[in-house]
Design an enzyme around this catalytic site. Structure first.
Site, PDB file in Angstrom:
ATOM      1  CG  ASP A 178      20.778 101.782  55.641  1.00 39.15           C
ATOM      2  OD1 ASP A 178      20.933 101.069  54.625  1.00 39.15           O
ATOM      3  OD2 ASP A 178      19.956 101.539  56.528  1.00 39.15           O
ATOM      4  CG  ASP A 187       7.571 113.276  53.928  1.00 38.07           C
ATOM      5  OD1 ASP A 187       7.253 114.337  54.492  1.00 38.07           O
ATOM      6  OD2 ASP A 187       6.820 112.286  53.871  1.00 38.07           O
ATOM      7  CG  HIS A 214      18.225  99.063  53.443  1.00 38.01           C
ATOM      8  ND1 HIS A 214      18.770  99.366  54.666  1.00 38.01           N
ATOM      9  CD2 HIS A 214      17.383  98.021  53.663  1.00 38.01           C
ATOM     10  CE1 HIS A 214      18.285  98.547  55.588  1.00 38.01           C
ATOM     11  NE2 HIS A 214      17.443  97.716  55.015  1.00 38.01           N
ATOM     12  CG  ASN A 228       5.300 117.217  55.435  1.00 32.55           C
ATOM     13  OD1 ASN A 228       4.493 116.289  55.473  1.00 32.55           O
ATOM     14  ND2 ASN A 228       6.517 117.086  54.923  1.00 32.55           N
ATOM     15  CB  VAL A 232       5.020 108.619  55.436  1.00 28.22           C
ATOM     16  CG1 VAL A 232       4.524 107.699  54.335  1.00 28.22           C
ATOM     17  CG2 VAL A 232       6.506 108.904  55.273  1.00 28.22           C
ATOM     18  CG  ASN A 309      14.791  90.335  58.050  1.00 29.92           C
ATOM     19  OD1 ASN A 309      14.236  90.790  59.043  1.00 29.92           O
ATOM     20  ND2 ASN A 309      15.239  91.112  57.078  1.00 29.92           N
ATOM     21  CB  ALA A 323      21.456  91.803  66.632  1.00 26.76           C
ATOM     22  CE1 TYR A 325      30.369  91.825  67.934  1.00 28.42           C
ATOM     23  CE2 TYR A 325      29.100  93.601  66.949  1.00 28.42           C
ATOM     24  CZ  TYR A 325      30.085  92.638  66.851  1.00 28.42           C
ATOM     25  OH  TYR A 325      30.793  92.505  65.686  1.00 28.42           O
ATOM     26  CB  SER A 389      15.593  96.975  57.627  1.00 24.31           C
ATOM     27  OG  SER A 389      16.814  96.355  57.350  1.00 24.31           O
TER      28      SER A 389
END
Length: 736
Positions: A178, A187, A214, A228, A232, A309, A323, A325, A389
């Site tokens: 990314d 986190d 991103h 924890n 999240v 998207n 996506a 291939y 994503s």
């Protein structure tokens, strides 16, 4: 009147007196105390066969009981217990009724699930949907539907003892390719293993600028540390996260370039990653990238990637990579919304897209140690983040849990478990129609008994040569199926069609066997009837049964029925549902008189475009509705484009030749229920096709600026498209 009724049933009077006098020490009451694992104001009663229901109703009324629900055609009732009594007393009273077969509490069954103590977990509807409100609206119809999630609390609890003992053991490396990843995020930090900056050729994958955000959002969805006490929970709480930075800033814009991505693929492959998450894509096929992914396949590495998207069917539009291939180690993921449907922005496709996962208003980690909370969403604040994503790392996280739970699982098994364990969607959700498997269900996938996994690999029409459905023709549908997992024997197949007048005339003979990775072709003869509308899309449902009935599944694909004829305008509507922004027609041009031009015209009250290509349908990847200042993607391999900023398009082909021409009409304005008309005709070379010859355009001339003429000037568009193809891969994020 009440007195008469009571006198006809004298035992009822005694029961009412007993119930009103509670608490009373019925012998039966002792068995329900001190444990009270039932709803405190409800009982369930079953009536005997042939019971006098009038007597039962009368007794119910005298006991103060109200029916909340009926079951089993009225033989069973859920009754509300009044406040002046309790469940044990009412059950004792009911058991004395002649009409009652049995009565018992409405027992509570505990969810065998583990819930983390992360304070933002209640907002993570994609992991556990309890009916949470939509961040952006108070509309209850847009709130989360209970169960429209990946079933993570049940998946985390292996033994059903409310202990989170299947959240990951840290034995699997997942590479996140990314823009950059904040490796010090509280986190994430404990799960991070060494990575690299492949865009800058150093070892630091952290963002040098906060706009490189991103990757941190993606990483938290996949592997934020759960339970924890902060932030999240990721899908996998204990997993090795390998951050591979491929983002850099060029002219103020974040780009992810192919060279850096290729280096990241090889780095992940040679440094022990079993799974890669790739939440990015672009419209151009890259041979270098395809070869790199094949090297990953040979090394047994699974690549999980986002579908995109642009709200198109990838089986039609094609132009989305990695996506789309043709590689068996790719899992392509669409996004679902809170109602368990494919999200309005998500690309999809029941052949090209394997599964779906939540991708709307996702709460996750952010650069600088924060989280994408829904604070002040309706007042201009954060609404979480949205896009395929985030559906992709959710799926990659489940893949990691599968790999850690089943350490010998190959990439094929992991992919098969994801597909076979997926759900169609609650309350009629469409994920099972628009992807191969449906919406991810982690608990199902982890607990699946090994078996076959049959999917559709490709569909071909063997017809008169245009490879489209034509009214009145007979043809053969060839369906290539692939077995991802364990061998399948005696494979039987049937095909049904809805939405268009196509009749399947026979089924193929059973296939004796299909081994792991094997492919076979099923052939279904069919006849096409006469449609009632100019454009229609059919859903084809392929039922597959194998292993003496031990395996059964249904796969879908979609085909359009939309034939053009010269001089015959076609009127239809775009955007009649969530996924209806592109219509593709075909015109069979058998002969062309000398010195004629081929003209395509449209009329619509809002901005539509048309893409025209001879020989094969146009591929496309278009950010519909995006303003020019956002530098939207507008990619197509069409020969000609009608792209004026209104509904009056005009494409003129100066020297047409015989063949099949394909025309895609697209709803650039994203208007709901957008009516349009499409017309095509031949015009002599000297005729002014800007005039009233375009009859459909003439009808809308009052609101038109004249449309866009694309003919000999197509070279200009070719240069524009060439520039578009040089764009770098875009991160697949959608803001709500």
């Amino acid at each position: 009147m009440n007195t008469q009724t009571l006198m006809r049933h004298p035992t009822d009077m005694l029961l009412v007196m007993a119930v009103v006098a509670l608490p009373i020490g019925f012998a039966e009451a002792a068995q329900y105390a001190p444990y009270q694992g039932y709803v405190p104001d409800e009982v369930i009663v079953q009536y005997r066969d042939g019971a006098n229901m009038l007597h039962a109703k009368s007794a119910r009324q005298r006991l103060g009981l109200r029916v909340r629900r009926t079951l089993a055609q009225g033989q069973i009732e859920l009754l509300e217990v009044p406040a002046f009594t309790d469940v044990p007393g009412v059950i004792a009273a009911l058991r004395q009724q002649a009409e009652v077969a049995w009565a018992e509490p409405n027992y509570i069954r505990k969810r065998h699930a583990a819930f983390p103590n992360d304070p933002l977990f209640t907002h993570q509807w994609g992991l556990h949907s309890t009916g949470q409100a939509n961040f952006a609206t108070d509309d209850p119809e847009l709130a989360s539907i209970v169960g429209a999630d990946m079933n993570l609390p049940q998946a985390w609890d292996r033994d059903g003892d409310d202990v989170a003992d299947r959240t990951g053991n840290g034995n699997v490396i997942v590479a996140i390719i990314d823009d950059a990843i904040d490796t010090g995020h509280p986190d994430l930090a404990a799960n991070i293993v060494p990575g690299a900056d492949l865009a800058g050729d150093d070892a630091d994958p952290n963002p040098e600028n906060p706009i490189l955000d991103h990757g941190t959002l993606v990483t938290g969805a996949l592997g934020a540390i759960g339970d924890n006490g902060i932030g999240v929970a990721g899908v996998a709480w204990n997993v090795k996260l390998m951050p591979l930075k491929v983002g850099r800033i060029r002219d103020g814009e974040v780009i992810l370039d192919s060279a850096s991505i290729l280096a990241a693929y090889d780095y992940a492959r040679t440094h022990g990653a079993r799974i890669i998450n790739a939440s990015y894509g672009g419209p151009d096929f890259s041979q270098a990238e395809f070869d790199a992914i094949r090297r990953l396949e040979q090394a047994g590495v699974l690549l999980v990637t986002s579908a995109g998207n642009s709200d198109s069917n990838l089986d039609y539009s094609v132009a989305a990579y990695p996506a789309n291939y043709d590689a068996s180690n790719i899992v392509t993921v669409a996004a679902t919304n809170r109602q368990d449907n494919i999200a309005s922005f998500s690309q999809y496709g029941p052949i090209a897209t394997d599964v779906a996962a939540p991708g709307l208003q996702i709460v996750t980690t952010t650069v600088g140690g924060g989280w994408s909370t829904p604070n002040d969403c309706m007042n201009g604040g954060s609404c979480g983040v949205s896009g395929t994503s985030f559906a992709s790392p959710y799926t990659a996280g489940v893949a990691a849990l599968i790999a850690m739970t089943h350490p010998t699982a190959t990439y094929r098994e992991i992919k098969a478990r994801l597909i076979e364990g997926a759900e169609d969607g609650v309350n009629g959700g469409d994920a099972g129609l628009l992807t191969a498997g449906g919406r991810i269900d982690a608990d199902n996938s982890l607990d699946l008994t090994p078996g076959p996994s049959l999917v559709v690999h490709a569909v071909r029409l063997i017809d008169d040569g245009n490879h489209r459905l034509d009214p009145g023709e007979s043809l053969t549908l060839e369906i290539d199926i692939e077995n991802l997992w364990q061998p399948a024997t005696n494979i039987e197949a049937t095909l049904s069609v809805s939405g268009i007048p196509v009749t399947i005339t026979s089924a193929p003979p059973p296939l004796a066997e299909l081994g792991t990775g094997g492919r076979a072709t099923l052939r279904f003869p069919a006849r096409v009837g006469t449609p009632t509308v100019p454009h229609a899309e059919g859903d084809f449902a392929l039922e597959l049964r194998a292993n003496a009935g031990g395996y059964q599944t249904q796969r879908h694909f979609r085909l359009e029925l939309a034939k053009l004829a010269l001089g015959m305008p076609r009127s239809a509507r775009l955007s009649t549902g969530l996924h209806d922004e592109f219509h593709t027609y075909h015109l069979d041009l058998t002969t062309v008189p000398a010195d004629n031009r081929l003209v395509f015209c449209t009329a619509a009250p809002a901005d539509i475009d048309i893409l025209v290509k001879r020989g094969t349908p146009p591929q496309y990847n278009i950010d519909l509705g995006a303003p020019p200042e956002d530098d939207p993607t507008y990619f197509t391999d069409a020969d000609h484009i009608g792209g004026a900023e209104d509904g009056a398009e005009r494409v003129v082909i100066d020297r047409p030749v015989a063949g099949t021409y394909y025309v895609t009409v697209l709803n650039y304005a994203l208007e709901d229920q957008l009516e349009y008309t499409l017309e095509t005709f031949l015009a002599p070379a000297g005729q002014d096709v800007r005039g009233a010859t375009c009859s459909v355009e003439a009808q809308h001339r009052g609101s038109s600026s004249g449309g866009g003429v694309i003919g000999s000037g197509a070279l200009v568009w070719a240069m524009v498209l060439l520039a578009a193809r040089l764009r770098m891969s875009r991160r697949k994020t959608r803001q709500p």
